[in-house]
Motif scaffolding. Structure first.
Motif, mmCIF file in Angstrom:
data_model
loop_
_atom_site.group_PDB
_atom_site.id
_atom_site.type_symbol
_atom_site.label_atom_id
_atom_site.label_comp_id
_atom_site.label_asym_id
_atom_site.label_seq_id
_atom_site.Cartn_x
_atom_site.Cartn_y
_atom_site.Cartn_z
ATOM 1 N N VAL A 150 2.647 -6.490 -5.506
ATOM 2 C CA VAL A 150 1.434 -5.794 -5.926
ATOM 3 C C VAL A 150 1.531 -4.357 -5.443
ATOM 4 O O VAL A 150 1.850 -4.115 -4.278
ATOM 5 N N ILE A 151 1.307 -3.417 -6.351
ATOM 6 C CA ILE A 151 1.264 -2.003 -5.951
ATOM 7 C C ILE A 151 -0.199 -1.657 -5.745
ATOM 8 O O ILE A 151 -0.979 -1.599 -6.705
ATOM 9 N N ALA A 152 -0.557 -1.419 -4.476
ATOM 10 C CA ALA A 152 -1.964 -1.392 -4.112
ATOM 11 C C ALA A 152 -2.521 0.028 -3.979
ATOM 12 O O ALA A 152 -3.043 0.419 -2.941
ATOM 13 N N CYS A 153 -2.442 0.764 -5.049
ATOM 14 C CA CYS A 153 -3.087 2.074 -5.123
ATOM 15 C C CYS A 153 -3.518 2.204 -6.579
ATOM 16 O O CYS A 153 -2.739 1.881 -7.489
ATOM 17 N N SER A 200 -4.344 1.158 8.649
ATOM 18 C CA SER A 200 -5.626 0.437 8.665
ATOM 19 C C SER A 200 -6.023 -0.002 7.254
ATOM 20 O O SER A 200 -6.584 -1.074 7.062
ATOM 21 N N MET A 201 -5.711 0.835 6.256
ATOM 22 C CA MET A 201 -5.997 0.435 4.876
ATOM 23 C C MET A 201 -5.135 -0.754 4.480
ATOM 24 O O MET A 201 -5.585 -1.695 3.823
ATOM 25 N N THR A 202 -3.874 -0.715 4.882
ATOM 26 C CA THR A 202 -2.965 -1.829 4.579
ATOM 27 C C THR A 202 -3.510 -3.132 5.149
ATOM 28 O O THR A 202 -3.483 -4.180 4.485
ATOM 29 N N GLU A 203 -4.001 -3.038 6.370
ATOM 30 C CA GLU A 203 -4.503 -4.251 7.017
ATOM 31 C C GLU A 203 -5.753 -4.782 6.298
ATOM 32 O O GLU A 203 -5.895 -5.992 6.091
ATOM 33 N N ALA A 204 -6.621 -3.876 5.931
ATOM 34 C CA ALA A 204 -7.828 -4.306 5.211
ATOM 35 C C ALA A 204 -7.465 -4.984 3.893
ATOM 36 O O ALA A 204 -7.998 -6.038 3.534
ATOM 37 N N MET A 205 -6.536 -4.357 3.174
ATOM 38 C CA MET A 205 -6.093 -4.962 1.907
ATOM 39 C C MET A 205 -5.476 -6.331 2.150
ATOM 40 O O MET A 205 -5.682 -7.271 1.380
ATOM 41 N N GLY A 206 -4.680 -6.429 3.182
ATOM 42 C CA GLY A 206 -4.042 -7.703 3.513
ATOM 43 C C GLY A 206 -5.099 -8.779 3.747
ATOM 44 O O GLY A 206 -4.978 -9.908 3.242
ATOM 45 N N ARG A 207 -6.132 -8.421 4.508
ATOM 46 C CA ARG A 207 -7.214 -9.383 4.760
ATOM 47 C C ARG A 207 -7.854 -9.854 3.445
ATOM 48 O O ARG A 207 -8.034 -11.040 3.209
ATOM 49 N N CYS A 208 -8.186 -8.901 2.596
ATOM 50 C CA CYS A 208 -8.805 -9.245 1.304
ATOM 51 C C CYS A 208 -7.899 -10.166 0.501
ATOM 52 O O CYS A 208 -8.347 -11.146 -0.100
ATOM 53 N N ALA A 209 -6.628 -9.825 0.449
ATOM 54 C CA ALA A 209 -5.681 -10.598 -0.355
ATOM 55 C C ALA A 209 -5.533 -12.008 0.197
ATOM 56 O O ALA A 209 -5.528 -13.000 -0.549
ATOM 57 N N ARG A 210 -5.410 -12.119 1.509
ATOM 58 C CA ARG A 210 -5.207 -13.454 2.110
ATOM 59 C C ARG A 210 -6.410 -14.360 1.898
ATOM 60 O O ARG A 210 -6.272 -15.566 1.768
ATOM 61 N N ASN A 238 0.877 -1.160 0.000
ATOM 62 C CA ASN A 238 0.000 0.000 0.000
ATOM 63 C C ASN A 238 0.916 1.212 0.000
ATOM 64 O O ASN A 238 1.642 1.428 0.973
ATOM 65 N N PRO A 239 0.945 2.022 -1.026
ATOM 66 C CA PRO A 239 1.940 3.100 -1.054
ATOM 67 C C PRO A 239 1.614 4.283 -0.155
ATOM 68 O O PRO A 239 2.413 5.197 -0.052
#
Lengths: 250, 250, 250, 250, 250, 250
Positions: free
Chosen positions: D73-76, D13-23, D7-8
């Motif tokens: 993955v560049i997540a933005c 908190s956004m990083t964590e949410a993305m991590g959850r989705c990805a996992r 997450n750039p």
């Protein structure tokens, strides 16, 4: 029907040759009127020549409207004055580059244009883009043959053009040739025989395409960009071109 | 340096207005020669008008070469005769649509052109494409104001144009306006103040862009498409345009 | 007026050379402030270098806004940070690739870019597309000369570049050359003399184009994509870049 | 395999949410490392934010190379620093806009992007073009929801986004939706259920696309534009980014 | 999940080879069903072959819907019947050219396709354009190896293909290779090792891309162009293809 | 000359109507053979229908070669099987969408296609792009009239289509209409009279365009993509399509 074939340069012998080619392919009921302006350049080999050939060409279209012409062919591969001519004409107006490229695009996946002077290659690319034909046009090749030499007996022009067509097929990934000069009309059959691939020549292609559209009773759209020129008084040496006169007569 | 600003229509009052606008922004050492041909249409509102305005325009360029002009501005939004003029000129030749679109493209992600008659919108789109500016041009909008009305005192033209500019910003996703007619040059500051967004007007943009290129000692390429017209004898009413004469004089 | 010329790499000698070139062509009233960041790469030869040069460049733009700069030139042929810089600046911001390509497109039907390392050719093609200049850009050629070698006395770089320019004119169907590296600015006149064709160098082209737009009182659109950065607090090592501070100061 | 999801922006908190989705969608053997830089902007809402987010992002890629990451993955949704990251990485690097657009293009004839602020629409259009996806992208629509509001409990953001998706399907001729912000990852299933049309979210799409390429043992080309950064010493505050260090470690 | 890999030609040995390649890269839970139609051409080397291979392919998709298949791979580089198959399928349907080009576009700035017969190059260019991948596709090269020779022991095909790949990297400005025929699937690793550049093979790329989309629970849009075929009764020899039957069964 | 007009669906009444339209405009010496396959769909309203109509169509072309046909018209607006048909035919093969778009592009600056079902609009856009006509095609509009309803006496279809044509002229910036379904052929004159703008119908346009090319003795290129299908033995239900047989007969 009556189709006016306008050679926009002033070289009468080229006009006559084009007229012969056109008449050979015209349908029984089609009258081909082959003309050229009496003012302007004797050959069109650049944007300046083209700009100065256009008034004479337009005068021929305006006259054609009086003479009851049903359609027009602009017989120079740069298709000079095409949109202006469409403003004047009721019937279809087709440029020879336009017709040749359309024809080539339905006969082969890709074509090469073989033209005269290198300085006119840019014009051919512009037209290919304007007509949406860039995706079919694989290359535009110059032969450095001058337009008026095409007409000269004993000229080496034919051999040079044929060689360039051969190179086009071999190197460009093209499967058809478009001859990029109205002056090449009479060479078409000869080159096609030698190549064994479609060779499209614009004068005859445009004549038949125009004839087809007239037979379909299709005409130039008179809304939008191709609406008649607005009536107004032009000044000076070009006063006779004032669109008011055209309107009244039409 | 000496820059010739050529209004290709014959309406002297428009030429004078453009000259005033151009002189206001010209650098101290720049002489602006604002002219118009004495032959051709009084306004350019279609392809036919454009074609007939071109000879007069080209005569002005040819004369400019004799007068030691360093660069040229073609001051009609259709940029008529641009490539032909480049064949004649040593220095840069810039069209006002070209300069305005270039300028808009460096100031905003997208612009709308606001022009006069609907029938000229197609011309603006053609130019946007030719100059590679289509990706920046979000819309071309007509106001149905006639070119010569722009000049008339008490005309409603200003209000109509301003309203259209407002709609362009609101509806087109554009962040800048290009005024699509040389006759709008004097309205530019007023509209920009009212809008709070960049409003680009081509006469001044082209003047400054030409001035910049001349200052950089950059000139038109004289190889390829823009090489001088080949010397030849033109016929009839246009004989005086024969490029031979140009060559000798140059 | 005051124009800030920002060399985004940290090599002072290149900055000075660019400053000299720019001042030579600047109008009497134009103050050219040539700077470079003190942080980041000493040369830009890829996307990574470019990304790390951008913060320093943006700091110079932010400072320029405080110093009353009227416009900015980004003096690296990849035009790094161009859109971000436009968010910060009130006045125009022009990249040297952008200005050079615009200039070349009005002087010739097609141009070739001659640049340094092969790995930067892709960047030049990206820019040509982004600016709508792909239709004019006939080729991008690498010389495999390193950016910093351009500056070294006795280097073979000049000869190599000149040879590549010659090949470009002969093989690409191009009629003008764009020099694809700010470090080539001082070679421009020499190469143009040798070639006899327009050679456009971006530092001077961008300086004059920016000067022209400032003279026209044109500024960056502050609606849409180029609106000021939203105020927010950045974290860590880049906290000083927080756009809140910029906003307050502006 | 080990895939780093970056997450750039600096909002944990956004990083964590993305991590959850990805996992949730990762294959059994895939380790997802979700990180964000500690320096730079807390949200990316323009080109300036993007430029300042890039160094922190690149530091994470450089670190990832040491940590044995197989892909990134560049997540933005602006895919900041994508090409620079590819210079650093051996394995694949995919942006979430890139993956989402690729996925949408194989599932539907056309899609609309629904994003946050209007000022970022231009960025989405740029990416659609860069990736060749413009022909599939029918519209980019802003909701004027701020990135960080997506995360807030009780925010009206969800309803606003869903409404905009409905309008996209009804008005754009689109048959699928691409969510234009990494912060929308957790809304994806909910919106898809409500719409009954494919809704593509980039974080998960990019994770799976990267996983697929790693499984195929495909890596970033190390010739040409994406070759490693040339070793050199950077100056000042960014000295730690000098690619020499990266090279030695790699 | 269950993915059906359809070789649209009738050559069983090719189907088996593709099945092996696909199973090697499939995730643990993925069942790969490799099939080919029993009617139609034994190899696809032109538009006519392609047209006659399509009914058999579509029958396999229709059957797959009954068998509970979650996604489909069309395993011929011309991606025949792709849009028709999407009308039939609930899950994703991906062509191997499509997947290979997508993959190549994220791994390298540009790729070359190396295929079998020259007459199929035009098909590859058509696909590159349709998928938006033309900007990444630098060249399509034929080897004049017949599809069925790829399979023959002791054939010179491998050497010829490797040589063409080498030329592609050297001459096209490409940094990756896409193998343009499903029959080349088993050569992929060998060529990649020899070249030291990414070599993308579509069968495995499409399998993984489909697997990824199924894992994301993404399906083909069932609005618009890819909606189910309208129920109607077909005539004659093709009556069994009537979409009514498909509808009832689905 | 003998031109085969192939309606690729199996609905005899439509074939007869098309035959009537075509014969009305054919030149005296032209024999129009209007046929339809006996296998396949009764109407073509999607990609699946199109794929299953193609074998029957190709059988008619193959038969036509035996019967001495000089050219072919594919009389369904999706131009199914066009390239495959060109592989089989010596003479020209033209699709009705292709001919109609070519004609519209020479008569008006822009046209709108008015077609039947919304799900076929995407097909029309694909064709516009493939033929280079996208720049002329301003919109594709569906009327939600089913193909076979066009033929039904007392149907409201005519009124609905006319209304949509009116909206196209008013809203799309178009100056001509292309009717997007072969079943609309008999409505053409009626709609044109009502609109006062060119209305182009593909069956007649393609007939005349084919007739023109045959008169010019132009044929399909037999090098490259359109070379005859390679001789091979097809399997199963499609064995009779094996190109070997075609070759022997030719």
């Amino acid at each position: 029907m009556r189709i006016k074939l306008i050679n926009p340069n002033t070289t009468r012998s080229m006009t006559e040759a084009m007229g012969r080619c056109a008449r050979e392919v015209a349908a029984p009921g089609t009258e081909v009127i082959a003309v050229n302006p009496t003012m302007g350049p004797p050959s069109i080999e650049g944007y300046y020549d083209e700009a100065l050939a256009t008034p004479g060409l337009l005068a021929e279209v305006a006259a054609g409207e009086q003479e009851g012409c049903d359609g027009y062919v602009i017989a120079c591969f740069g298709d000079p004055g095409l949109y202006a001519a469409r403003e004047l004409a009721r019937g279809p107006v087709i440029g020879i580059a336009e017709a040749a490229m359309h024809a080539a695009s339905v006969l082969a996946p890709g074509f090469s244009v073989v033209t005269t002077l290198a300085r006119t290659c840019g014009m051919a690319w512009h037209l290919a883009e304007r007509y949406g034909m860039k995706r079919f046009c694989r290359n535009v090749r110059a032969t450095d043959v001058a337009v008026l030499d095409l007409d000269k007996p004993g000229s080496a022009a034919r051999g040079i053009i044929l060689d360039e067509c051969r190179r086009a097929l071999a190197e460009d990934g093209s499967d058809a040739i478009v001859l990029g000069c109205a002056g090449m009309a009479e060479l078409c059959a000869e080159i096609e025989d030698a190549l064994g691939a479609p060779v499209i020549e614009g004068v005859t292609a445009a004549l038949k395409w125009t004839e087809a559209l007239v037979a379909l009773r299709l005409a130039t759209a008179k809304r939008g960009d191709y609406a008649r020129p607005l009536a107004k008084r032009y000044d000076g040496a070009l006063a006779s071109f004032s669109p008011g006169a055209v309107e009244l007569a039409a």
